[in-house]
Enzyme design. Structure first.
Site, PDB file in Angstrom:
ATOM      1  N   ASP A 224       0.762  -1.140   0.039  1.00  0.00           N
ATOM      2  CA  ASP A 224      -0.052  -0.091   0.038  1.00  0.00           C
ATOM      3  C   ASP A 224       0.955   1.224   0.138  1.00  0.00           C
ATOM      4  O   ASP A 224       0.573   2.206  -0.646  1.00  0.00           O
ATOM      5  CB  ASP A 224      -0.841  -0.045   1.135  1.00  0.00           C
ATOM      6  N   ARG A 290     -18.322 -10.799  -2.073  1.00  0.00           N
ATOM      7  CA  ARG A 290     -17.630 -10.343  -0.930  1.00  0.00           C
ATOM      8  C   ARG A 290     -17.487  -8.635  -0.780  1.00  0.00           C
ATOM      9  O   ARG A 290     -17.373  -8.038  -1.710  1.00  0.00           O
ATOM     10  CB  ARG A 290     -16.136 -10.637  -1.191  1.00  0.00           C
TER      11      ARG A 290
END
Length: 311
Positions: A224, A290
């Site tokens: 990230d 999901r």
């Protein structure tokens, strides 16, 4: 007659030796078979423990499950050495990670609250959705997947947004964000006031549809802090259940020598420092849908964003 007795004695002795050899051979054979049985039983017990416990074997090697979907976790935290990623960015004392790691908790957000915030995602994504398997809704910037592109839902739909969302929706969103921020601060020993919400922070909806653009290819390994330089702490709030609502779709930390996974459970929060110490990916979803929210934080106030407001 004496030679006959000696010959008979020799014959008897040879028979005794032969019988002894047979008995000894049988004894060794029985002993070998017993050891084989013991070894088989032990290997079966070990394999059973591995498969039923926290370790699994997969095509990629050993996988440790940090959080099973069927268990309710208090606070689970695993410390890992920090990478050098943070050295290339401005440091903010009392916030920039010096202690790195990953945590999981089921204790700060209830399943009822997770269901309520999932409905926010469902309402927003009902306005659009990707043609591929991954759709995004960002209440901060207004970004919404629509076909193969993104639109700003506030501009694109105008006043219709007020028919979709309510002030209560946005209040719940802010409240849960604050709880997650406080949990991260406690776990890493920093002040929550030194952390700032940053972009992108968004709902995701993933299903098994074939990817149509690169934005649908959510499964690639990444860091990230490398992908989004502003990130210092990343969190995910899961809004659906692994094996009940969808198959596949587990979150995978890719450590040297082993993968470590988090199985989503509605209300479960997973959080971690955003550097290379937490290289990760998401497994492809094989069936079902999901839902999750990615909520990201920075230590740099220049990269901070505010909570979404229904205007």
């Amino acid at each position: 007659m004496a030679p006959q007795r000696r010959a008979g004695s020799r014959a008897a002795e040879e028979r005794r030796r032969g019988l002894s050899s047979v008995i000894k051979g049988n004894s060794q054979k029985d002993s070998h078979q017993k050891w084989l049985k013991v070894a088989f039983l032990l290997s079966s017990v070990v394999l059973g423990c591995l498969l039923s416990g926290s370790y699994l074997f997969s095509e990629e090697g050993v996988t440790e499950v940090l959080g099973h979907y069927g268990e309710i976790l208090g606070d689970r935290f695993i410390e890992v050495p920090c990478s050098e990623d943070y050295d290339s960015h401005k440091r903010f004392e009392g916030c920039t990670p010096r202690k790195c790691g990953r945590g999981i908790t089921d204790a700060i957000i209830s399943r009822v609250e997770a269901e309520r915030i999932r409905r926010i995602a469902e309402k927003g994504l009902s306005l659009g959705g990707s043609d591929g398997g991954a759709s995004i809704l960002d209440l901060h910037s207004g970004a919404l997947s629509l076909g193969k592109h993104f639109v700003n839902l506030y501009r694109y739909f105008g006043d219709k947004v007020h028919d979709i969302f309510s002030e209560e929706d946005f209040h719940l969103y802010r409240e849960l964000r604050q709880r997650i921020q406080q949990q991260i601060a406690r776990s890493f020993g920093i002040s929550s006031s030194s952390m700032y919400l940053t972009k992108p922070t968004f709902f995701s909806r993933i299903n098994s549809s074939e990817a149509k653009t690169t934005h649908d290819e959510y499964w690639h390994p990444h860091v990230d802090k490398v992908t989004y330089g502003s990130f210092d702490y990343t969190s995910l709030l899961y809004l659906s259940d692994y094996t009940e609502d969808f198959g596949g779709g587990r979150f995978v930390f890719m450590d040297e020598g082993a993968n470590r996974t988090v199985e989503p459970r509605a209300g479960r929060v997973s959080f971690f420092t955003s550097g290379s110490e937490n290289l990760h990916r998401v497994e492809k979803v094989h069936w079902g849908t999901r839902y999750a929210i990615t909520i990201s934080f920075t230590c740099n106030p220049d990269h901070g964003i505010g909570d979404p407001v229904l205007t």
